[in-house]
Write an enzyme that holds these catalytic residues in place. Structure first.
Site, short mmCIF file in Angstrom:
data_model
loop_
_atom_site.label_atom_id
_atom_site.label_comp_id
_atom_site.label_asym_id
_atom_site.label_seq_id
_atom_site.Cartn_x
_atom_site.Cartn_y
_atom_site.Cartn_z
N CYS A 58 -2.47 -27.24 11.24
CA CYS A 58 -1.49 -26.22 11.66
C CYS A 58 -0.65 -26.76 12.82
CB CYS A 58 -2.20 -24.93 12.05
SG CYS A 58 -2.90 -24.97 13.71
N ASP A 105 -3.38 7.92 -2.06
CA ASP A 105 -4.77 8.40 -2.03
C ASP A 105 -5.04 9.19 -0.77
OD1 ASP A 105 -4.45 6.11 -0.44
OD2 ASP A 105 -6.59 5.67 -0.52
N CYS A 112 -2.86 -27.23 16.03
CA CYS A 112 -3.86 -28.32 16.05
C CYS A 112 -3.24 -29.70 15.90
CB CYS A 112 -4.90 -28.07 14.96
SG CYS A 112 -5.93 -26.62 15.30
N GLY A 137 -11.28 3.56 1.75
CA GLY A 137 -12.22 4.30 2.58
C GLY A 137 -13.41 3.50 3.06
N CYS A 173 -7.76 -29.43 11.29
CA CYS A 173 -6.76 -28.43 10.90
C CYS A 173 -5.37 -29.03 11.05
CB CYS A 173 -6.91 -27.19 11.78
SG CYS A 173 -5.66 -25.92 11.50
N ASP A 206 0.87 -1.18 0.00
CA ASP A 206 0.00 0.00 0.00
C ASP A 206 0.90 1.23 0.00
OD1 ASP A 206 0.81 0.14 2.58
OD2 ASP A 206 -1.17 -0.08 3.47
N SER A 207 0.31 2.36 -0.37
CA SER A 207 1.10 3.54 -0.70
C SER A 207 1.47 4.38 0.50
CB SER A 207 0.29 4.40 -1.66
OG SER A 207 -0.92 4.78 -1.00
N GLY A 208 0.82 4.13 1.61
CA GLY A 208 0.98 5.01 2.75
C GLY A 208 -0.25 5.87 3.00
N GLY A 209 -1.13 5.96 2.00
CA GLY A 209 -2.33 6.78 2.14
C GLY A 209 -3.13 6.45 3.39
N PHE A 210 -3.32 5.15 3.63
CA PHE A 210 -4.12 4.77 4.80
C PHE A 210 -3.41 5.10 6.10
CE2 PHE A 210 -5.70 1.89 8.07
CZ PHE A 210 -7.04 2.23 8.03
N HIS A 254 -2.32 -21.01 13.21
CA HIS A 254 -3.68 -21.54 13.11
C HIS A 254 -4.59 -20.62 12.29
CE1 HIS A 254 -7.43 -23.51 13.90
NE2 HIS A 254 -7.92 -22.30 14.11
N ASP A 272 -7.30 -7.61 2.11
CA ASP A 272 -6.20 -7.78 3.06
C ASP A 272 -6.66 -7.29 4.41
OD1 ASP A 272 -5.95 -4.77 2.28
OD2 ASP A 272 -4.69 -5.02 4.06
N GLN A 274 -12.18 6.48 -3.94
CA GLN A 274 -12.62 7.07 -2.67
C GLN A 274 -14.04 7.60 -2.87
OE1 GLN A 274 -11.34 6.83 0.29
NE2 GLN A 274 -9.27 6.03 -0.15
#
Lengths: 372, 372
Positions: A306, A145, A309, A216, A304, A91-95, A335, A266, A189
């Site tokens: 993992c 953004d 488990c 957003g 599971c 991600d660009s850093g906007g968030f 897990h 994500d 946005q």
């Protein structure tokens, strides 16, 4: 159909596809776990590879501050530095400028901000966002953004949209000037104003970028608002390109997004709740701190495979959590990312089988109404 | 030769042997890593098994408080609860009452103490120390002893010796009454008074316990004092039984102890320094936080096959440490316990080859005088 994305099949709006990336194909819908600084918190790359994760996130803002672009350049980029041989999305850093906004000030030119680590002053532009992601060497890059909270006026949301659009153009120009490395995604946005969402989607579509994200959302709005806007906005995005909703990771939000036609998402959610002692299961989220697990000698999920488990009881895992042992963090992270892998395989299969809506209902019933 | 310990060979005072325990043989000299609550900090059992560790420590004091003996009894003991299928040694709590002494008060009958977790009041006796270790199900049990700091009078040290001896007798009686499960080891005290060390060793030897530990060393005394007392005390212990020095884990202390004829030692050192960003190597301890590793693209040790060295550069590991990533803790813990495994294999080989003293000198020169 673009040459980096193949739609295989669909079930109503839900889509089953393949994202063709430099470091290998990615089956969609895909959940991308977040490795902010080029490392998954509490899980080694070896295990992520075993789980067949093909695409993970890293964070331009954090990497810019630490270890810094000079070092990353020196070490040949993040893939070489971190030895993650599959794909990275950055991600660009906007968030981060939004969520750490007490440290950030937006101007037309870019963002002035103070490091949350040491208070040092920085100035970041859309061009720098692309340059930084080029140095990082990520395979999917995001435009810079302007993300907004759910309670601002339409006027302010419109201004944020205009700036996001202008920055997207500047990012695209810089990306092309520097060799069009990887895929550059635009970010829609428009806050919680439908006209603005439509305007943002249409304007950005004209840039003909390789993919589009809905930004957003999941920024504090109520669940029904998220649902309304993901279903409203997703169909506005180009049909033949990958669609990404940023920052969602709970099963209910993921299933809403998939139903709306989203291909990628994500979130830190599965790994963060693991570190808080919660295990994701098809019968719901289990808070293993709970006293009812004190003498429970069964694994979290016998089906599971993992590292938790395969070997340990809920009782022992609870003991590790109560004793603040690091193994509690690593076992539960394994897990939850194993659960997310199994969950996404089922989601993809149900789209292929044209049974997605039935799957969704059954999953949600079992996950959220469980008596466990 | 007792039936649970076989001496294979010796080189001067250094001894090469096999400790026959219920869950498998242990090659000596052996370093026992510490898994206080039945878990190695930041390393899974799976990896400890790969590294062929056959004997690890757990801590009666900590397990008594959390998860508590009721739960451990309910779950069938610590081996079943934790799924560690090799051997456990448990210390009795004596050292914790010493090191957390602001919470503890000794009487002839036992120790009154307050939990360091919640302040709750408890009373612990030698008989309870054995009962607790029976419930835990450890394969080597330690008597409850009275450890003393390096600056007390001979009179006080004598009193502590008398109480330790009396408690050792009571522990032995309780151990026999309850079925003589596992091996019960006595603990030599006597502070830094040679007559008292001799008296303690001789008196405890009369109890004919399956093994003996030297307690009250590495409690803050200077290095030359440790050296003097480990060389003085070890030959006073029965020759045909395993000899254990408690709480040592740096290579120089281990080599001194082995030279003196010690077979077993334990310490949190390798795992604790790992969590502080330090990697043990044959060229010395590397503090990976150091700026000189910032651009170092080589692994910690190219000949090490741990999860850190197989894959990552010192530069990347330094980045993980600086960013406070949990993976830094897990990778370096794996590295340091892999190093300890390799180190102990070399130590044992040098005794078999009758080259221990040469090995020791070369090792110490390379480890402590390295130009790295």
């Amino acid at each position: 159909m673009s040459n980096h994305f193949t739609l295989l099949s669909s079930d109503n709006n839900a889509r089953r596809g393949i994202l063709h990336l430099p470091q290998g194909d990615v089956q969609t819908p895909v959940f991308m776990p977040v490795g902010t600084v080029g490392a998954m918190k509490a899980l080694h790359h070896d295990r992520l590879e075993e789980l067949n994760y093909q695409l993970i996130l890293a964070n331009t803002y954090h990497l810019y501050l630490r270890p810094g672009l000079d070092l990353l350049k020196n070490m040949g980029g993040l893939p070489a530095f971190s030895t993650w041989s599959k794909n990275f999305l950055t991600d660009s850093g906007g968030f981060q400028f939004f969520s750490l906004s007490k440290f950030a000030k937006f101007t037309e030119e870019g963002v002035k901000f103070s490091s949350h680590i040491d208070g040092s002053k920085h100035f970041f532009t859309p061009e720098m966002a692309v340059d930084a992601q080029n140095i990082i060497g990520s395979h999917i890059k995001m435009v810079l953004d302007v993300c907004t909270p759910p309670d601002i006026s339409e006027k302010k949301a419109y201004q944020a949209h205009l700036l996001t659009l202008d920055w997207a153009k500047r990012c695209k120009q810089q990306w092309e000037l520097t060799g069009s490395n990887g895929l550059l995604f635009g970010i829609i946005q428009g806050n919680f104003y439908k006209d603005l969402r439509r305007l943002s989607a249409d304007s950005l579509a004209e840039l003909n970028l390789p993919g589009y994200a809905i930004g957003g959302l999941s920024v504090g709005e109520e669940k029904h608002v998220f649902k309304e806007f993901v279903h409203f906005t997703t169909p506005l995005l180009p049909h033949n390109k990958p669609r990404y909703v940023m920052g969602i990771g709970t099963p209910d939000y993921i299933l809403q997004a998939v139903e709306a036609g989203v291909d990628m998402f994500d979130c830190v959610y599965p790994t963060r709740v693991a570190r808080n002692g919660a295990a994701m299961t098809f019968d719901g989220l289990l808070s293993l701190k709970n006293e009812r697990f004190m003498k429970d000698s069964s694994p979290i999920d016998p089906e599971c495979d993992c590292s938790a488990c395969r070997r340990y009881s809920k009782s022992y895992l609870r003991h590790l959590i109560k004793a603040k042992e690091i193994n509690a963090l690593t076992l539960l992270t394994d897990h939850n990312l194993t659960f997310m892998k199994r969950f996404m395989i089922q989601v993809r299969q149900s789209i292929e089988d044209k049974t997605f809506l039935t799957y969704k209902q059954q999953f949600l019933h079992q996950y959220y109404n469980s008596s466990l």
